[in-house]
Design an enzyme around this catalytic site. Structure first.
Site, mmCIF file in Angstrom:
data_model
loop_
_atom_site.group_PDB
_atom_site.id
_atom_site.type_symbol
_atom_site.label_atom_id
_atom_site.label_comp_id
_atom_site.label_asym_id
_atom_site.label_seq_id
_atom_site.Cartn_x
_atom_site.Cartn_y
_atom_site.Cartn_z
ATOM 1 N N GLY A 101 0.682 -1.129 -0.208
ATOM 2 C CA GLY A 101 -0.035 0.107 0.439
ATOM 3 C C GLY A 101 0.863 1.114 0.020
ATOM 4 O O GLY A 101 1.897 1.577 0.384
ATOM 5 N N CYS A 102 0.073 2.156 -0.266
ATOM 6 C CA CYS A 102 0.223 3.879 -0.806
ATOM 7 C C CYS A 102 -0.103 4.438 -0.681
ATOM 8 O O CYS A 102 -1.495 4.284 -0.114
ATOM 9 C CB CYS A 102 1.493 3.548 -1.611
ATOM 10 S SG CYS A 102 0.352 4.117 -3.391
ATOM 11 N N ARG A 103 -0.030 6.070 -0.729
ATOM 12 C CA ARG A 103 -1.219 6.620 -0.469
ATOM 13 C C ARG A 103 -2.013 6.870 -1.229
ATOM 14 O O ARG A 103 -3.456 7.197 -1.012
ATOM 15 C CB ARG A 103 -1.031 8.134 -0.422
ATOM 16 C CG ARG A 103 -1.511 9.406 -0.320
ATOM 17 C CD ARG A 103 -0.760 10.633 -0.176
ATOM 18 N NE ARG A 103 -0.360 11.212 -1.218
ATOM 19 C CZ ARG A 103 -1.527 11.383 -2.540
ATOM 20 N NH1 ARG A 103 -2.388 11.804 -2.341
ATOM 21 N NH2 ARG A 103 -0.899 11.986 -3.595
ATOM 22 N N GLY A 105 -2.418 4.342 -4.136
ATOM 23 C CA GLY A 105 -1.794 3.549 -5.328
ATOM 24 C C GLY A 105 -1.322 3.383 -6.277
ATOM 25 O O GLY A 105 -1.161 1.936 -6.880
ATOM 26 N N SER A 108 2.053 1.797 -5.034
ATOM 27 C CA SER A 108 2.049 0.484 -4.481
ATOM 28 C C SER A 108 1.658 -0.714 -5.604
ATOM 29 O O SER A 108 2.477 -2.078 -5.742
ATOM 30 C CB SER A 108 1.383 0.336 -3.846
ATOM 31 O OG SER A 108 -0.225 0.313 -4.473
#
Length: 127
Positions: A101-103, A105, A108
């Site tokens: 995950g990231c902020r 997408g 990621s």
């Protein structure tokens, strides 16, 4: 929310990737926040946060591990972490189920693609 990297089967990083497209689709799929929470709650998945360290330090999913996909981002350039796959391999095994995950997408998805490619390419760094 993130991408899902499923287990690659056996213990090694090699594996049969004769049908790479099908394997990639099996190992990568997007999940929303609700599904990610359910998967994490099941205890069968772990969370890999690929945001930069300073963003991770501001807040993250409980129990998440952090390996930044980018080391720096400026308006002119992005510096990709040249050791990303090896750092992830040091934390997880090929058979582990990981939510990446990231902020937004974007990171990621890129990170998951790199990880899946590494699993389908013999690499001594992968457990």
């Amino acid at each position: 929310m993130g991408s899902l990297r499923g287990g690659g089967g056996g213990g090694g990083g090699g594996g049969d990737c004769s049908n790479k497209q099908e394997e990639t689709e099996r190992m990568m799929r997007s999940v929303d926040a609700e599904e990610a929470c359910a998967l994490l709650s099941s205890g069968r998945h772990q969370y890999l946060d690929v945001r930069m360290w300073e963003d991770f330090d501001k807040g993250h999913v409980a129990g998440a591990r952090n390996v930044p996909y980018y080391l720096s981002v400026t308006p002119c350039a992005k510096e990709k972490n040249p050791h990303f796959v090896q750092q992830v391999a040091a934390l997880y095994h090929a058979h582990d189920h990981i939510i990446v995950g990231c902020r937004s997408g974007v990171r990621s998805k890129l990170a998951t693609a790199d990880l899946v490619a590494a699993v389908c390419t013999p690499c001594p760094a992968l457990p």
